[in-house]
Structure formats: structure tokens, C-alpha cells
Design a protein around this motif. Structure first.
Motif, PDB file in Angstrom:
ATOM      1  N   ARG A 142       0.844  -1.203   0.000  1.00  0.00           N
ATOM      2  CA  ARG A 142       0.000   0.000   0.000  1.00  0.00           C
ATOM      3  C   ARG A 142       0.874   1.246   0.000  1.00  0.00           C
ATOM      4  O   ARG A 142       2.090   1.173   0.231  1.00  0.00           O
ATOM      5  N   ALA A 143       0.248   2.399  -0.248  1.00  0.00           N
ATOM      6  CA  ALA A 143       0.954   3.674  -0.153  1.00  0.00           C
ATOM      7  C   ALA A 143       0.911   4.162   1.295  1.00  0.00           C
ATOM      8  O   ALA A 143      -0.020   3.828   2.040  1.00  0.00           O
ATOM      9  N   PRO A 144       1.887   4.944   1.736  1.00  0.00           N
ATOM     10  CA  PRO A 144       1.858   5.470   3.101  1.00  0.00           C
ATOM     11  C   PRO A 144       0.816   6.571   3.251  1.00  0.00           C
ATOM     12  O   PRO A 144       0.481   7.273   2.292  1.00  0.00           O
ATOM     13  N   SER A 145       0.303   6.732   4.454  1.00  0.00           N
ATOM     14  CA  SER A 145      -0.578   7.859   4.743  1.00  0.00           C
ATOM     15  C   SER A 145       0.259   9.136   4.809  1.00  0.00           C
ATOM     16  O   SER A 145       1.498   9.076   4.814  1.00  0.00           O
ATOM     17  N   GLU A 146      -0.397  10.280   4.882  1.00  0.00           N
ATOM     18  CA  GLU A 146       0.344  11.543   4.946  1.00  0.00           C
ATOM     19  C   GLU A 146       1.238  11.593   6.179  1.00  0.00           C
ATOM     20  O   GLU A 146       2.390  12.038   6.116  1.00  0.00           O
ATOM     21  N   HIS A 147       0.706  11.146   7.311  1.00  0.00           N
ATOM     22  CA  HIS A 147       1.482  11.148   8.548  1.00  0.00           C
ATOM     23  C   HIS A 147       2.667  10.188   8.444  1.00  0.00           C
ATOM     24  O   HIS A 147       3.790  10.537   8.840  1.00  0.00           O
TER      25      HIS A 147
END
Length: 589
Positions: free
Chosen positions: A551-556
């Protein structure tokens, strides 16, 4: 009179157990419950027990979770980022079914699922005990299991060949290798008395067949009548009689192979050993099946292993069929429907008895195909349920309150990777996994703190460094020295049949993941791989997350990872090491 009265009470109790105990009842195919919402049989059985509690199945997990879960479940490896991307974008309504078929057709399937069976077979490449001598051809049995699973050898034949392959197919060397199952246990070849050695091997072999293929603690009856289950000492030795004539305490030559195997020998009498003492032979007994669990009503005429093999795989052998179905469920869901190692009175009864019986009768209906059974289970809505609340399930709180231990399967469970799966994953993500198949067990280097304590030649490192990166199933399995990484993550020692691994959480596990040379090298290889794929630090963070978590990382997450990696990505290895220690890598949702 007291002794006689106790004996009569025991026999009466056994009679009652035989009549009432669930696992020894004849096997009948239950009707699938009516369910207007769920057409899949497994879902209908599960929802039948959820509905009284005002629950239904949890929502289906998202596609990213499903491909990660399915890939680990069927092959023991994570999906590559490109595979995830293709699956997420595939508009085909049968995309999931095609993914199942592709993973089942992969050689990685047999390599992964073989480990479950090798645990049951107490497989190792050494004798155990004090000298722990090497068995130079033991690996051939391991390869036979892998190849049989990949070829989808029907389950009845899979078991039969491991009990009597040399008799069923006398001209096939591979069938003789399959009987390595019987002799995979510990041995003490330097023992002074050959009669004692024979006694130990035969008793261990008989007990293993009972636990691994019948789910009964048969070995408890080698010295006296079973204290809890209706199996007498006499019946234990009647089961042992199937092997008595064929055990030869030497390796035999089959074609161009020299292997440890049974072969048909001269008739030998089986005695009930008084108090289990090999020096005190009692009455002579003939081969026979335990009366209480003989739901197939089979009789033996010759007392051969062939007859035993056929009985163990009879579609009406209720205990054996329920056990096979129970273990399939266990390996797909992480928990069995009933106690996997004990179908006797001391085990826990099934949470879903009708479902267990339906699965047990379904296996022969699927022509004994394990792959078809896998396909059946992983295409059910029950298996595809979410394990975490994504915020769209208004009943999630009720699930936790009503079914806190998830005994009714009102949701999917999170599962931790085994030591073998974790090691393979680290090699895979770093682009280092050597996919070469088969052959003698390989020995990667061990940590210095361990090599300094070893005896000479106890662990000779394999000279080809490429072998050090083979899949974990191909690593040398020594009984008295488990590979340290596997030892940390609860791999059984191979001393006895293991139907269910323990899962511990300890400080040394965390310390190894943070500080061990192998994990740190894995972080370096992963960082180098990502740096080669993209020179931009911003993109490297995303690539790391896609390799490890699909998955892609969240903004945090991105902000924290970007800060750790540095402006020019000079600390990319440190970031990779930190992410390798994340729970999300160790656990599958």
C-alpha cells in the motif's frame, strides 16, 4: 474385588464414551442450511450460528488486503508490487478466482504447504538424541512431499503412499521414499540392545500414526490401557503389528538410492509388552484396527501396511476424515474447528460440528483434491471477511461484545507470520530470494555467539553463498540445533508430531529483528533495490511501503518516513530497518 470392580467401571465408562463421543460417531453428510443471502456452503453453515446473535458475516476485506492475505496463505510469500497493482486495476469479475488458480499453480504453493505436513511428520535430517547423526537422504522425503502437493496428488493417495508406497507401487522408487514418513522420527542407532531400539521405533511410529492421521493419543496406551479414551493396550500393539514384520534397522537400496524405508519382511510376531517393557513380552496379537474408532467397519485379513493405508483413507473412517478437514480449516483460518491434536475426550469438541462433517464428506466428493478444497475455502465470504473495522460496519461493536474470541467466525483473525514465512519475506522483498528447488538441506552461516558453542562438524556452512538465500523449507533441519531464527519464532524441534504451533511474543524476537545481522543485511538489500528502482527520495518512501505492506503510506507516515530517510535518502537503510520491525510486516490482516 477392588481391581475387578475398577476394571468393570472403566469398561462401562469406555462403552458410554464410544456411544456418545462426537469424533467416533459414523460420518454422515449434513444438509447445508437454507440461506437466502449466502449461496456458498461454508457461509451458510457459519451464518446459521451467527443469526441467533443478530449477526451476519463481516464485510469483505478490501482488495489490497485480500491479495496480501491470499498470497501468504497459499504460497507463504507476499505479492510483488506489480501484482498488487494489476489486481487492484483488474475489472474482471473473476479476477479473484483467477488469482487463486495462479497461486495454487505456483511451485511456491507446495513449498509452503509442505511445511505444515513436515511438522506433522516430525521431519528432520538427523537422528536426534545425544549423537544426532545426519541422515544423508532424508531430504528426499521432504522433496517428495513438496512435489506431491504441487502435483495435487489426491489426499487418499498422498497418505497411502506414506504408509505403504513400497507395497502399493513396488517398482516406483519415489513411492518407497514416501514411506519416509514412518521413519522420520528420532532414533538411537548406537543403542546397545537391538531389541530395545526396535521397540522404541515401532512404538513411536505407531503413536505418530495415531496422532497425525487419527487424532488420538494412541501412544498413551503402549504401557497400559488409555486412561481417558477407549483404546486398550492390546489395541495399541494390534496397530503396531501392521509394521512389525517390515521394520528393518538398516538403510535399503532402491534403484540408485540408498534410503531409510520400510519394506516387506519376514513375518514377525507382535507381543503385548507387559507395562511397555520390551523385556517382558506377553500375549501374541494380530494386526487389527481399534474397535471404537473403526467406523468404516473394516477388517484386516493379512495384517499388511496396505490394508492399514486403505483403512486410514476410507471415506467412512470418521475420525481420519474429520481430522483432515479440521486441519485444512486450521491452516486457512489460524484456528481449528476442534482440538487438532486430540479428538479424544480431553480435546475440545468442534465449534461447528455440522460444518466439520460437511467438509469431511466433501473431500472425497472433490476427488480428494487438496487444491480444490483450498479453492473452496478461500472463495468463501467467511474467509474473505475483514479482520479490522474499516468504519463501514455498524455491527462491529456487537461482534466484539457477542463473539469476543471470534469462536463463531464473525470476522477474520489477524495472523502472525511463521519464522519461515518471515525469513522468506525478508529475502523476497530485498530481491535476494533464491528460487532453486529441491536437493539436500542447505546451511547458512550462524551467529558467532552460536558457532562458538558448537561441536566440530555440527553445522558445516554450505560453500555456495547463493544457497544461503534458498527458501526456508530447504534449510537443513537438525533436531539438536534448530536454525536460530526459526527457534525464536516457535518452530517445533521435530521430536514428535506437531499439529499446531505455539505463537509466542518475546523480547528476543524484537531484538533479533532490530539487531541481527540477517535482518540488517535485508534492510540494506531492500534499500538498495528501492534506490535502483527510483532515484527520487520522495518516491523511494512510497516504494518501500508498497514492497513491504502492499500500500501507499498515509500523509502522517510519509512525513515521518521522509524525515528519517533524510533529504537525499542517505538514511534509507535505517528507514527500511524501521519498517521491517513494524507489526504490519509481521501480521497479516
Amino acid at each position: 474385588m477392588t481391581v475387578l470392580r475398577t476394571l468393570l467401571l472403566t469398561l462401562t465408562a469406555w462403552s458410554t464414551l464410544a456411544e456418545d463421543h462426537w469424533s467416533w460417531q459414523p460420518l454422515q453428510r449434513p444438509a447445508v442450511p437454507d440461506d437466502s443471502r449466502h449461496t456458498h456452503p461454508i457461509d451458510a453453515f457459519i451464518t446459521a450460528q451467527l443469526r441467533p446473535h443478530k449477526l451476519d458475516l463481516a464485510p469483505e476485506a478490501d482488495r489490497r488486503t485480500l491479495i496480501r492475505r491470499l498470497s501468504f496463505n497459499l504460497t507463504g510469500l507476499p505479492p510483488a508490487p506489480a501484482e498488487v497493482e494489476a489486481f487492484l486495476k483488474n475489472p474482471d469479475s473473476r479476477a479473484y478466482d483467477k488469482l487463486v488458480d495462479r497461486l495454487l499453480a505456483s511451485p511456491a504453493y507446495g513449498e509452503h504447504w509442505a511445511q505444515h505436513w513436515l511438522d506433522l511428520a516430525r521431519f528432520a535430517e538427523t537422528d536426534g538424541f545425544e549423537h544426532d547423526k545426519i541422515r544423508p537422504n532424508a531430504w528426499r522425503y521432504r522433496d517428495w512431499v513438496i512435489n506431491a502437493l504441487n502435483a495435487d496428488l489426491p489426499y487418499n493417495q498422498f497418505v497411502q503412499q506414506q504408509i505403504a508406497g513400497d507395497l502399493l507401487h513396488p517398482k516406483d522408487p519415489q513411492a518407497a521414499i514416501a514411506t519416509g514418513f514412518l521413519l522420520a522420527g528420532q532414533d538411537m542407532p548406537d543403542i546397545n540392545l537391538i531389541a530395545e531400539r526396535r521397540h522404541m521405533i515401532l512404538n513411536e511410529m505407531t503413536g505418530t500414526v495415531g496422532s497425525a492421521l487419527l487424532g488420538i493419543t494412541l501412544g498413551c496406551a503402549q504401557c497400559h490401557d488409555h486412561k481417558f479414551d477407549p483404546v486398550s493396550q492390546r489395541e495399541f500393539y494390534q496397530m503396531r503389528a501392521f509394521f512389525e514384520s517390515d521394520l528393518q534397522l538398516k538403510e535399503i537400496k532402491t534403484g540408485d538410492l540408498t534410503i531409510r524405508a520400510l519394506r516387506q519382511g519376514k513375518p514377525a510376531a507382535t507381543h503385548v509388552m507387559v507395562r511397555g517393557d520390551f523385556r517382558r513380552p506377553g500375549e501374541v496379537v494380530k494386526a487389527a484396527f481399534p474397535k471404537t474408532i473403526n467406523t468404516a467397519k473394516s477388517q484386516t485379513t493379512q495384517g499388511t501396511r496396505t490394508e492399514l493405508a486403505i483403512w486410514l483413507t476410507h471415506s467412512q473412517n470418521a475420525t481420519a476424515m474429520r481430522l483432515a478437514a479440521n486441519r485444512l480449516w486450521q491452516q486457512h483460518f489460524g484456528r481449528p474447528l476442534a482440538t487438532p491434536e486430540d479428538f479424544g475426550t480431553q480435546g475440545q469438541p468442534p465449534t461447528h460440528p455440522a460444518l466439520l462433517d460437511w467438509l469431511a464428506t466433501e473431500l472425497p466428493r472433490q476427488k480428494w483434491s487438496l487444491k480444490d478444497m483450498h479453492r473452496l475455502i478461500v472463495t468463501s465470504a467467511t474467509w474473505k471477511q475483514a479482520s479490522l473495522n474499516a468504519g463501514n460496519d455498524t455491527h462491529w461493536k456487537l461482534r466484539l461484545q457477542t463473539d469476543p474470541e471470534n469462536l463463531r467466525w464473525s470476522r477474520q483473525d489477524r495472523r502472525r507470520l511463521t519464522g519461515e514465512m518471515l525469513r522468506d519475506t525478508l529475502l523476497f522483498n530485498g530481491g535476494q530470494l533464491n528460487r532453486h528447488r529441491g536437493g539436500p538441506g542447505v546451511r547458512p552461516p550462524l551467529p558467532k555467539e552460536i558457532t562458538s558453542t558448537l561441536l566440530r562438524n555440527q553445522w558445516n556452512v554450505s560453500p555456495d553463498t547463493a544457497d544461503h538465500r534458498r527458501r526456508s523449507v530447504y534449510l537443513f533441519a537438525r533436531r539438536n540445533l534448530r536454525f536460530p531464527f526459526f527457534d525464536l519464532f516457535d518452530r517445533p524441534a521435530g521430536a514428535e508430531s506437531c499439529s499446531h504451533r505455539m505463537t509466542s511474543t518475546t523480547a528476543p524476537q524484537s531484538l533479533a529483528l532490530l539487531n541481527s545481522e540477517f535482518v540488517r543485511q535485508s534492510a540494506q538489500h531492500l534499500a538498495a533495490r528501492v534506490a535502483k528502482e527510483t532515484p527520487m527520495t520522495d518516491e523511494q518512501v512510497g516504494r518501500l511501503y508498497r514492497h513491504l505492506f502492499q500500500r501507499a503510506p498515509s500523509e502522517h507516515e510519509y512525513a515521518a518516513a521522509r524525515a528519517l530517510a533524510g533529504l537525499e535518502g542517505e538514511h534509507l537503510t535505517d528507514l527500511a530497518l524501521a519498517l521491517l520491525n513494524a507489526n504490519e510486516l509481521l501480521y497479516v490482516d
